[in-house]
Design an enzyme around this catalytic site. Structure first.
Site, short mmCIF file in Angstrom:
data_model
loop_
_atom_site.label_atom_id
_atom_site.label_comp_id
_atom_site.label_asym_id
_atom_site.label_seq_id
_atom_site.Cartn_x
_atom_site.Cartn_y
_atom_site.Cartn_z
CB SER A 134 -13.95 3.14 -2.80
OG SER A 134 -14.92 4.09 -2.45
CE1 TYR B 284 -9.93 7.08 -1.46
CE2 TYR B 284 -12.19 7.09 -2.27
CZ TYR B 284 -11.21 6.54 -1.47
OH TYR B 284 -11.49 5.45 -0.68
N1 LIG Z 1 -13.71 4.19 5.60
C1 LIG Z 1 -14.47 4.15 4.52
O1 LIG Z 1 -15.64 4.57 4.53
C2 LIG Z 1 -13.94 3.60 3.23
C3 LIG Z 1 -12.60 3.27 3.06
N2 LIG Z 1 -12.18 2.74 1.87
C4 LIG Z 1 -10.78 2.37 1.68
O2 LIG Z 1 -10.42 1.50 2.74
C5 LIG Z 1 -9.06 1.69 3.08
C6 LIG Z 1 -8.93 1.99 4.57
O3 LIG Z 1 -9.70 3.14 4.85
P1 LIG Z 1 -9.90 3.69 6.34
O4 LIG Z 1 -9.81 2.58 7.32
O5 LIG Z 1 -11.12 4.53 6.31
O6 LIG Z 1 -8.66 4.65 6.45
P2 LIG Z 1 -7.87 5.21 7.73
O7 LIG Z 1 -7.54 6.63 7.38
O8 LIG Z 1 -8.57 4.92 9.01
O9 LIG Z 1 -6.56 4.33 7.69
C7 LIG Z 1 -5.68 4.42 6.62
C8 LIG Z 1 -4.54 3.49 6.93
O10 LIG Z 1 -3.60 3.61 5.84
C9 LIG Z 1 -2.32 3.78 6.41
N3 LIG Z 1 -1.47 4.51 5.48
C10 LIG Z 1 -1.65 5.73 4.93
N4 LIG Z 1 -0.60 6.07 4.18
C11 LIG Z 1 0.26 5.02 4.25
C12 LIG Z 1 1.53 4.77 3.71
N5 LIG Z 1 2.15 5.66 2.91
N6 LIG Z 1 2.15 3.61 3.99
C13 LIG Z 1 1.55 2.69 4.80
N7 LIG Z 1 0.35 2.88 5.35
C14 LIG Z 1 -0.28 4.04 5.08
C15 LIG Z 1 -2.54 4.52 7.72
O11 LIG Z 1 -1.50 4.25 8.65
P3 LIG Z 1 -0.27 5.20 8.98
O12 LIG Z 1 -0.77 6.61 8.94
O13 LIG Z 1 0.15 4.74 10.33
O14 LIG Z 1 0.75 4.90 7.92
C16 LIG Z 1 -3.82 3.86 8.19
O15 LIG Z 1 -3.51 2.67 8.90
C17 LIG Z 1 -8.54 2.80 2.17
O16 LIG Z 1 -7.91 2.23 1.06
C18 LIG Z 1 -9.81 3.53 1.76
O17 LIG Z 1 -9.68 4.18 0.53
C19 LIG Z 1 -13.02 2.53 0.83
C20 LIG Z 1 -14.32 2.87 0.95
C21 LIG Z 1 -14.89 3.39 2.15
N1 LIG Z 2 -16.08 6.73 1.95
C1 LIG Z 2 -15.79 6.16 0.73
C2 LIG Z 2 -16.43 6.73 -0.44
O1 LIG Z 2 -17.60 6.81 -0.59
C3 LIG Z 2 -14.36 5.92 0.52
O2 LIG Z 2 -13.60 6.14 1.48
O3 LIG Z 2 -14.00 5.46 -0.53
#
Ligand SMILES: NC(=O)C1=CN([C@@H]2O[C@H](COP(=O)(O)OP(=O)(O)OC[C@H]3O[C@@H](n4cnc5c(N)ncnc54)[C@H](OP(=O)(O)O)[C@@H]3O)[C@@H](O)[C@H]2O)C=CC1
Ligand SMILES: N[C@@H](C=O)C(=O)O
Length: 198
Positions: A143, A157
């Protein structure tokens, strides 16, 4: 590894929603065979049905990435189902926002377990096979918060994402000749840009 995603078997953790689900749709559209894994099987199955209705190939696997042996079992099941694994996308992640002063150690534990240890468990499950087959690609979701500390509120985080970036870089130094390693420093605007990156 040959170039292009067509025919490649890709595991995406956290594929039930968000970036993981969108990435699964995109890669399937481009001809990849997609395995999505997360805890909510019903949500995974919706994504699989969506992909199948557009002519793509996908399967779902119930998985909690904090369970090391479950991650190993899912990788083994994917290899049994598809014959191989080419790409691992360590995407599962959590971002609860809270000042450190509230001392919510449960959330700290969750972020360390899912964002950091979950990523390591994915690497542990996929890397030996990638090294043996002499190819593979590990893509870790870091991120912008893994480059610049997101505080107040996102300090722990950020700590997990700094660690994911460091591990990606170290892993690349160690195995980069055989296995590609990518760290994606995504920010809020990257959901659309993923369509370009991948
Ligand atoms: N969206 C953004 O702006 C940004 C996101 N990121 C990173 O990208 C990745 C995805 O983010 P985003 O799409 O926003 O997140 P979401 O909250 O939309 O999705 C998170 C996913 O992780 C899964 N998850 C959570 N806990 C577990 C677990 N214990 N085991 C297996 N699966 C798990 C959830 O599925 P379920 O609950 O069904 O298990 C879900 O599919 C993350 O790593 C986040 O830190 C980085 C920067 C920006
Ligand atoms: N939204 C992002 C941070 O700026 C993240 O999910 O990591």
């Amino acid at each position: 590894m040959t170039k292009g995603i067509k025919g490649k078997v890709v595991l995406i953790t956290g594929g039930s929603t968000g970036i993981g689900a969108e990435t699964a749709r995109l890669l399937a559209e481009r001809g990849a065979k997609v395995a999505i894994a997360a805890r909510r099987k019903d949500r995974l199955d919706e994504v699989v049905a969506d992909i199948a209705s557009s002519g793509g190939t996908a399967r779902s696997y119930a998985l909690d990435v904090t369970d090391k042996s479950a991650v190993q079992s899912v990788v083994a099941a994917i290899i049994a189902d598809f014959g191989r694994l080419d790409v691992l996308i360590n995407n599962a992640g959590l971002m609860p926002i809270r000042p450190m002063a509230e001392v919510n150690t449960d959330e700290w534990d969750q972020m360390i377990d899912v964002n950091l240890k979950g990523t390591l468990y994915g690497i542990a499950a996929a890397l030996p096979g990638f090294l043996e087959q002499g190819s593979g690609h590990i893509i870790n979701l870091s991120s912008v918060a893994g480059i610049k500390v997101f505080a107040p509120g996102g300090t722990v985080y950020s700590g997990t994402k700094f660690a994911v970036s460091a591990i990606s870089e170290g892993l690349r130094h160690e195995v980069g000749e055989k296995v590609r390693v990518t760290s994606i420093d995504a920010d809020f605007s990257h959901l659309r840009q993923f369509r370009v990156i991948l």
